[in-house]
Design an enzyme around this catalytic site. Structure first.
Site, PDB file in Angstrom:
ATOM      1  N   HIS A  57      -8.938  -4.121  -7.044  1.00 21.96           N
ATOM      2  CA  HIS A  57      -8.467  -5.204  -6.181  1.00 21.96           C
ATOM      3  C   HIS A  57      -9.325  -6.461  -6.258  1.00 21.96           C
ATOM      4  O   HIS A  57      -8.826  -7.571  -6.495  1.00 21.96           O
ATOM      5  CB  HIS A  57      -8.404  -4.720  -4.732  1.00 21.96           C
ATOM      6  CG  HIS A  57      -7.552  -3.514  -4.534  1.00 21.96           C
ATOM      7  ND1 HIS A  57      -6.180  -3.566  -4.531  1.00 21.96           N
ATOM      8  CD2 HIS A  57      -7.875  -2.209  -4.338  1.00 21.96           C
ATOM      9  CE1 HIS A  57      -5.686  -2.359  -4.328  1.00 21.96           C
ATOM     10  NE2 HIS A  57      -6.690  -1.524  -4.211  1.00 21.96           N
ATOM     11  N   ARG A 102      -9.203  -8.094  -1.951  1.00 18.99           N
ATOM     12  CA  ARG A 102      -8.402  -9.188  -2.506  1.00 18.99           C
ATOM     13  C   ARG A 102      -8.853 -10.526  -1.934  1.00 18.99           C
ATOM     14  O   ARG A 102      -8.996 -11.521  -2.653  1.00 18.99           O
ATOM     15  CB  ARG A 102      -6.924  -8.962  -2.192  1.00 18.99           C
ATOM     16  CG  ARG A 102      -6.251  -7.825  -2.939  1.00 18.99           C
ATOM     17  CD  ARG A 102      -5.987  -8.147  -4.394  1.00 18.99           C
ATOM     18  NE  ARG A 102      -5.047  -9.209  -4.605  1.00 18.99           N
ATOM     19  CZ  ARG A 102      -3.756  -9.051  -4.923  1.00 18.99           C
ATOM     20  NH1 ARG A 102      -3.252  -7.839  -5.021  1.00 18.99           N
ATOM     21  NH2 ARG A 102      -2.973 -10.080  -5.139  1.00 18.99           N
ATOM     22  N   SER A 128      -5.417   2.984  -6.450  1.00 18.69           N
ATOM     23  CA  SER A 128      -5.477   4.308  -5.817  1.00 18.69           C
ATOM     24  C   SER A 128      -4.674   4.361  -4.526  1.00 18.69           C
ATOM     25  O   SER A 128      -4.210   5.436  -4.124  1.00 18.69           O
ATOM     26  CB  SER A 128      -6.936   4.700  -5.554  1.00 18.69           C
ATOM     27  OG  SER A 128      -7.617   4.944  -6.766  1.00 18.69           O
ATOM     28  N   CYS A 129      -4.490   3.213  -3.878  1.00 16.37           N
ATOM     29  CA  CYS A 129      -3.714   3.196  -2.638  1.00 16.37           C
ATOM     30  C   CYS A 129      -2.236   3.509  -2.891  1.00 16.37           C
ATOM     31  O   CYS A 129      -1.498   3.806  -1.946  1.00 16.37           O
ATOM     32  CB  CYS A 129      -3.862   1.851  -1.926  1.00 16.37           C
ATOM     33  SG  CYS A 129      -3.486   0.422  -2.962  1.00 16.37           S
TER      34      CYS A 129
END
Length: 452
Positions: free
Chosen positions: A10, A304, A41-42
């Protein structure tokens, strides 16, 4: 100007994206230790449950696509050391075992974190998996359809552990969920919510072994067979460790200032202790809006945001990292929940005096039948009893009302109070909601309780 970005998740992705958006002619070198750029992974649960069919699609970008935009992408190449004075890094090519030196004008480290392995006997046995990254996703997917895997033990009842437990429950496995804390999701939700979710988990063949500490893994022929805690022993054909993460920063300890947990120290502009080196993501802390202090909050949204702000600053702007509320959401079978800021259960740890109000309502007016989507909603609002400032909230329902947490997050960041929220303007249409939003209802009740 030459910018080197280390890490492709991210924070690293958003740094590269931010530079391209403003100065696309910047020379960018982007390094990824693995062989796959920008795996998320989210999104793993969606892949493991078959909602997303192709594991290679769980990503922000491809190496080919970023190279087409002028980015020099290097995969299977690890930055192993930094010389801040010379403005150079050492790169280890994992394909041919060669090393080389690269110069930089600006360096951004999105080193991230790695799964924490439980330091007990037997932790080197086969079939003890993590749930982070593309390689583990592929291995876990295979286990969901492995007929030899019937008993799955998940260690850690936070977000990732709950996702793992749900995946294997839906795959028809018997799941044991172990956590040292007395309730699942205890760091995210107060007991009014976890009581409901605990029953839901149990109803779906997930045994809650909460309040227990793992003591050892037992095995035969090099493979795990059971997990022993301080209270019981659980048969286990597969163990999924989700008991936290640790920053991937040991290689930086002689270069940058780290705290006692290994997190990189950064200032408000995400600058490290060395000039022209920035750090973003799970190996750093972010300013926490309810308290004004810094916390490690390992969320994609924070990484982010940090990546974009690091890009702004290295390009010559003057932008501080804004305070965040730590907002997050998850589904647990039929229930959807979200939380933000401080909860009743976390206020003491944050050094904050708080009070809460808990309300239940329906998502729509009473005349709307249940079969039309009218569901019960649980909402808890946490605030400072002295100045009425909003500190946090939690919401849950079988209908997805989690977006309400965005309003609370803004209220926290804007230092809004109960008085502001009690009569705040939210839309109403009986096909969607109630004339008084549940946020209004809770704030009004809190003010009524305080006036007694």
């Amino acid at each position: 100007m030459k910018v080197i970005v280390v890490g492709s998740s991210h924070g690293g992705f958003e740094t590269v994206r931010g530079i391209l958006a403003e100065k696309p002619d910047t020379e960018i070198q982007w390094y990824e230790k693995g062989d796959f750029v920008s795996f998320l992974s989210c999104g793993m649960q969606l892949y493991l449950e078959g909602v997303v069919k192709d594991v290679n699609s769980v990503r922000y970008a491809t190496a080919k696509g970023m190279r087409a935009k002028g980015v020099n992408v290097f995969v299977h190449q690890e930055v192993t050391s930094i010389d801040p004075k010379a403005h150079t890094v050492v790169v280890h090519n994992l394909d041919d075992d060669s090393t080389r030196e690269e110069k930089y004008d600006k360096l951004v480290l999105s080193a991230g974190a790695v799964p924490a392995s439980i330091p007990v006997p037997g932790n080197d046995l086969a079939n003890i998996y993590a749930m982070r990254g593309r390689d583990w996703a592929i291995k876990l997917k295979a286990k969901t359809v492995d007929p030899d895997v019937q008993n799955v033990t998940v260690i850690g009842a936070g977000y990732i552990g709950i996702e793992a437990a749900e995946v294997f429950s839906k795959a028809g496995k018997h799941v044991t969920l172990i956590d040292i804390l007395p309730r699942p999701l205890a760091l995210y939700l107060d007991q009014e919510f976890t009581d409901v979710l605990s029953k839901t988990l149990t109803d779906h063949n997930i045994y809650l072994a909460t309040g227990q500490t793992v003591k050892e893994f037992n095995g035969e022929n090099g493979k795990v067979q059971s997990v022993k805690t301080d209270q019981a022993e659980y048969p286990s054909d597969l163990v999924v460790e989700t008991a936290g993460i640790k920053p991937n920063t040991s290689w930086l300890k002689d270069t940058l200032d780290l705290n006692n947990k290994g997190l990189v120290k950064v200032n408000d502009h995400l600058e490290t202790s060395q000039p022209d080196i920035y750090a973003v993501g799970d190996s750093t802390k972010v300013p926490f809006a309810p308290t004004g202090k810094k916390l490690q909050i390992a969320l994609a949204t924070n990484a982010r945001r940090q990546g974009r702000i690091a890009a702004k600053n290295l390009l010559g702007h003057d932008m501080k990292m804004p305070a965040v509320s730590g907002s997050s959401a998850l589904s647990v079978f039929d229930y959807h929940f979200a939380s933000t800021g401080i909860k009743e259960g976390t206020s003491e740890a944050n050094g904050v005096k708080s009070q809460s109000v808990f309300v239940t309502d329906t998502t729509q007016p009473p005349f709307v039948p249940d079969e039309a989507g009218n569901e019960e909603v649980y909402f808890k609002l946490t605030f400072d009893p002295e100045n009425h400032r909003i500190l946090g909230a939690q919401i849950m329902s079988k209908r997805d009302v989690t977006a309400n947490m965005n309003a609370i997050s803004l209220a926290i960041q804007g230092s809004m109070t109960l008085d502001d929220l009690a009569y705040a303007d939210f839309f109403f249409q009986p096909g969607f909601d109630r004339p008084w939003n549940v946020i209004n209802v809770a704030a009004q009740k809190a003010l009524q309780d305080l006036s007694k």
